[in-house]
Design an enzyme around this catalytic site. Structure first.
Site, PDB file in Angstrom:
ATOM      1  N   TYR A  37       0.872  -1.067   0.084  1.00 57.14           N
ATOM      2  CA  TYR A  37       0.010  -0.006  -0.016  1.00 57.14           C
ATOM      3  C   TYR A  37       0.703   1.405   0.228  1.00 57.14           C
ATOM      4  CZ  TYR A  37      -4.305   2.471   0.742  1.00 57.14           C
ATOM      5  OH  TYR A  37      -5.391   3.356   0.569  1.00 57.14           O
ATOM      6  N   LYS A  92     -20.551 -20.497  -8.755  1.00 55.35           N
ATOM      7  CA  LYS A  92     -20.067 -20.478  -9.797  1.00 55.35           C
ATOM      8  C   LYS A  92     -18.452 -19.999  -9.604  1.00 55.35           C
ATOM      9  CE  LYS A  92     -20.857 -20.449 -14.342  1.00 55.35           C
ATOM     10  NZ  LYS A  92     -21.845 -21.288 -15.094  1.00 55.35           N
ATOM     11  N   GLU A 134     -24.559 -14.921 -15.975  1.00 53.98           N
ATOM     12  CA  GLU A 134     -25.155 -15.895 -15.603  1.00 53.98           C
ATOM     13  C   GLU A 134     -26.643 -15.735 -15.147  1.00 53.98           C
ATOM     14  OE1 GLU A 134     -24.633 -19.694 -14.469  1.00 53.98           O
ATOM     15  OE2 GLU A 134     -22.877 -18.535 -15.449  1.00 53.98           O
ATOM     16  N   ASP A 135     -27.504 -16.621 -15.700  1.00 56.80           N
ATOM     17  CA  ASP A 135     -28.829 -16.486 -15.106  1.00 56.80           C
ATOM     18  C   ASP A 135     -29.638 -15.291 -15.393  1.00 56.80           C
ATOM     19  OD1 ASP A 135     -28.295 -19.067 -14.219  1.00 56.80           O
ATOM     20  OD2 ASP A 135     -28.166 -18.636 -12.218  1.00 56.80           O
ATOM     21  N   ASP A 160     -25.053 -19.599 -19.811  1.00 60.73           N
ATOM     22  CA  ASP A 160     -26.387 -20.482 -20.016  1.00 60.73           C
ATOM     23  C   ASP A 160     -26.678 -20.360 -21.370  1.00 60.73           C
ATOM     24  OD1 ASP A 160     -26.932 -20.254 -17.364  1.00 60.73           O
ATOM     25  OD2 ASP A 160     -27.284 -18.164 -17.303  1.00 60.73           O
ATOM     26  N   ALA A 193     -37.135 -23.314 -26.665  1.00 61.89           N
ATOM     27  CA  ALA A 193     -36.380 -22.286 -27.633  1.00 61.89           C
ATOM     28  C   ALA A 193     -36.070 -21.166 -26.971  1.00 61.89           C
ATOM     29  CB  ALA A 193     -37.482 -21.742 -28.531  1.00 61.89           C
ATOM     30  N   GLY A 194     -35.351 -21.441 -25.750  1.00 62.49           N
ATOM     31  CA  GLY A 194     -34.751 -20.328 -25.009  1.00 62.49           C
ATOM     32  C   GLY A 194     -33.384 -19.901 -25.206  1.00 62.49           C
ATOM     33  N   ALA A 195     -32.798 -19.068 -24.529  1.00 64.84           N
ATOM     34  CA  ALA A 195     -31.290 -18.826 -24.487  1.00 64.84           C
ATOM     35  C   ALA A 195     -30.537 -19.817 -24.906  1.00 64.84           C
ATOM     36  CB  ALA A 195     -30.825 -17.936 -23.638  1.00 64.84           C
ATOM     37  N   ASN A 317     -21.969 -27.900 -17.664  1.00 70.18           N
ATOM     38  CA  ASN A 317     -21.438 -26.585 -18.116  1.00 70.18           C
ATOM     39  C   ASN A 317     -19.875 -26.598 -17.403  1.00 70.18           C
ATOM     40  OD1 ASN A 317     -23.464 -26.193 -19.517  1.00 70.18           O
ATOM     41  ND2 ASN A 317     -23.577 -24.273 -19.116  1.00 70.18           N
TER      42      ASN A 317
END
Length: 748
Positions: A37, A92, A134-135, A160, A193-195, A317
């Site tokens: 510092y 995560k 995320e999410d 995702d 048919a989502g992401a 994932n």
């Protein structure tokens, strides 16, 4: 308690949560603090002000990822808000650190407007080397990622969307090969048919599937171009066909990709698919159709994957994002592009075709793990994923022009090894030396499955020229069962008379009570004697044994046949013990029961020579319960005599001292302050124990309670390289000791 209560307790236990911040530099003194510092910190600040790229040089930016969410689409929980999503984001971070040694700040934003999220995240670019979104619910997630990719000069990756695409893409590459179909001709049906579904469909096209062969369904059925009010993301995969049901769409399909909800696919629907169908039912926690239900729906091959860990082929994932970011960060990529994603998928697909480490097999209940319909992709705990995926991603970044620095592949792999622990870093040094001039290594227990798999790795990695000693037909059959495509050199003691081996063993042992008939029986019936004679006669350069024998019985034949080196009177067993930032060699741990002063002195010299093969300059300490004469008795006297003889030996060119207590040997403050007269200016890295009992107890305590990783035991003092394995050793341990043996042989 049930799982939920256990999880609450796990998170609540002090300290709360799953992450903490720790220092990476010394902060023990006033000078340390002045460097960390004020006033010292001003210097790097000024440098960064002049050249912002130096932020990577002076700060943690290059290894720091921001995990960002607003909690609007948490898996299995839905829109729970920013605060409630924090345990997931911390989790995560745990995965990033555990699998790729990447640090994380989790950022939960109490925002719903995409523009606000984009502005907030882009403003944090100076802090991070990359952003993992995320999410965040669709369709907003597409727009947020797109804008951030445009605005930010660091990698932005919405896991995702792309994580499932990459991992299932790797599984698809291998599944297509297994069923003998062409990726470009596959008829693929999506449920969802989502992401994740839209990104997965895009990625499959990137891998070689035809867009016109993809049919996407949502809760209303097939997404047809005739349907009204389609958002622009769904319309990308709208089919030019009349609206129909998922069931109708699956008739004759080659591939089903489920990213929707559990239980919506029946056995009849799977039965209606094309020959040898590929079924990826990845809804969590319950797949669109159960694993066994899908397999039992047909008589032909059903290649099945789910998102669950309790069935084969888990699309997880964690096989992707830690290693993709690792590769991207290490070349300071400006983005994670399509080429990098393809490289990750192809690396995962290739890794699934390789032999699986024992530690991974054990982690999954010793179930068979071999490339085929039940093993399409590697398991998340496989440490090799880091070394396969990260370099592939890094190279793709370089080739595609988004990397800001180049990297040497060999050097980069060593850096990755170091991230998984000091032992891997140390073994990389030895294995690289071995590869420079591979030698012939006789494997006395050539029939054993682990030995055969180790031989395959030695051959594939060009570490050694393995010679398997044993029944030829049995070894070949085992290698074929394991799917190992290599033709090992096999020496079968029953193939011929081996009279010259019998004669040599008889010559060596006839004055020890061995008749010629007994020598012949030993050559044909004891592979340890056979391999020992091979090495003694020069037909092999080194020998490994012990996996299926007790240590003394495995050691006896090479001691009797090969013996110790001309300048040596004793052999000894040494373990290399690695800690986070320290390495020590512990001797003797396996051979000499109650060594006298001359034996201890010789063991010290052998161990020092071994340390240098690992590029470690030795500093030796004779361990005791006494410090430099504080206790005078016969036991401490022999240690003092050993030190004196080493000091008088002109060939000893390394510092050695003792007798001393263990903490004196390894703690710098004790050495330099309390015992400033010691010959050791720095902590010892060669620890010589006073007897076998102390050595064996000591190394095991360091390993089990001290968290050390152990390599060995390595046998020193032999006339030719011989190493005796432990009965529980894994394939990697065998390969490591083979590498040590090769380096030994190179030095002979």
């Amino acid at each position: 308690m049930g799982l939920e209560d256990d999880a609450r307790e796990y998170h609540r236990d002090e300290p709360s949560g799953k992450l903490e911040i720790s220092t990476t530099k010394s902060t023990n003194t006033q000078r340390d603090l002045s460097l960390a510092y004020s006033p010292g910190v001003a210097a790097p600040c000024r440098d960064i002000s002049e050249d912002t790229s130096r932020g990577y040089e002076y700060t943690a930016k290059g290894n720091l990822v921001g995990v960002v969410s607003n909690g609007s689409a948490v898996l299995g929980l839905g829109d729970i808000g920013a605060q409630a999503s924090k345990p997931v984001m911390e989790g995560k971070g745990v995965l990033f650190k555990r699998f790729a040694d990447i640090d994380v700040f989790d950022i939960e934003l109490d925002l719903t407007n995409p523009t606000d999220i984009v502005n907030s995240v882009s403003a944090m670019e100076p802090t991070f080397g990359g952003i993992n979104l995320e999410d965040i619910k669709a369709p907003e997630c597409f727009e947020i990622e797109s804008q951030l990719r445009e605005q930010m000069d660091i990698p932005v990756f919405h896991d995702d969307q792309h994580g499932t695409a990459i991992i299932s893409g790797a599984a698809l590459l291998n599944a297509v090969d297994i069923v003998g179909k062409d990726l470009s001709e596959l008829n693929i049906v999506f449920s969802g048919a989502g992401a994740s579904a839209i990104s997965t469909a895009r990625f499959y096209v990137s891998l070689g599937a035809k867009k016109e062969n993809i049919t996407m369904c949502d809760s209303s059925g097939v997404i047809s171009s005739d349907r009204e009010s389609l958002n622009r993301y769904k319309s990308e995969f709208a089919a030019d066909i009349p609206e129909e049901t998922l069931s109708e769409a699956m008739e004759g399909a080659d591939v089903f990709v489920g990213l929707s909800v559990g239980g919506i696919v029946s056995q009849e629907m799977v039965a209606s698919m094309a020959e040898d169908p590929i079924v990826f039912a990845m809804a969590n926690p319950d797949p669109e159709i159960g694993y066994m239900e899908a397999k039992e729906a047909r008589d032909d091959t059903v290649v099945m994957a789910t998102g669950r860990s309790d069935y084969p082929n888990q699309v997880n994932n964690v096989l992707g994002f830690p290693f993709i970011f690792r590769g991207a960060l290490d070349v300071r990529a400006t983005e994670i592009n399509e080429a990098m994603k393809r490289a990750a998928a192809e690396a995962l697909a290739d890794l699934a075709r390789q032999d699986v480490p024992d530690a991974v097999v054990k982690a999954y209940g010793d179930q068979p793990l071999q490339f085929g319909p039940e093993y399409l992709i590697p398991k998340p705990v496989d440490p090799r994923v880091l070394f396969e995926v990260a370099p592939a991603v890094a190279q793709a970044a370089i080739d595609s022009g988004c990397a800001r620095r180049d990297t040497d592949t060999a050097v980069y792999e060593e850096q990755l090894e170091a991230r998984l622990g000091k032992s891997r870093e140390m073994m990389r040094v030895v294995l690289n030396k071995a590869k420079s001039n591979p030698k012939r290594v006789a494997l006395a227990e050539g029939h054993d499955e682990k030995i055969i798999r180790a031989a395959h790795q030695m051959y594939e990695q060009d570490i050694a020229q393995p010679i398997l000693v044993g029944n030829k037909s049995e070894i070949v059959a085992t290698a074929n069962e394991l799917g190992l495509e290599f033709g090992p050199e096999i020496v079968d003691p029953s193939d011929e008379t081996w009279d010259h081996y019998t004669d040599r063993l008889y010559e060596l042992r006839r004055r020890e009570g061995v008749t010629r008939n007994e020598a012949e029986e030993l050559i044909h019936g004891n592979s340890n004697y056979f391999a020992s004679i091979m090495v003694e006669e020069g037909d092999a350069d080194a020998m490994l044994t012990g996996l299926t024998h007790h240590y003394p019985s495995a050691l006896r034949p090479p001691l009797q046949v090969i013996g110790t080196a001309p300048e040596a009177n004793y052999a000894a067993g040494v373990y290399l013990l690695t800690f986070k930032n320290q390495v020590v060699f512990a001797a003797d741990t396996t051979v000499n029961l109650a060594p006298e002063a001359d034996v201890l002195a010789e063991i010290t010299k052998h161990t020092a020579n071994l340390a240098r093969r690992f590029n470690i300059e030795p500093r030796a300490a004779m361990l005791s319960y006494s410090n430099f004469g504080s206790v005078e008795n016969e036991g401490t006297k022999k240690l003092q005599d050993a030190v004196a003889s080493l000091h008088d030996d002109p060939a000893v060119d390394f510092p050695v001292d003792g007798e001393m207590q263990a903490d004196t040997a390894v703690i710098e403050d004790i050495l330099t302050e309390t015992y400033d007269f010691s010959e050791l200016d720095d902590p010892a890295n060669v620890l010589v124990f006073p007897n076998l009992e102390a050595g064996n107890i000591g190394y095991k305590l360091l390993q089990r309670l001290g968290g050390a990783e152990a390599i060995g035991p390595m046998l020193v003092g032999m006339d030719k390289p011989v190493h005796v394995l432990q009965r529980g050793d894994e394939v990697k341990d065998i390969v490591n000791l083979a590498g040590v043996a090769v380096v030994d042989a190179q030095n002979d």
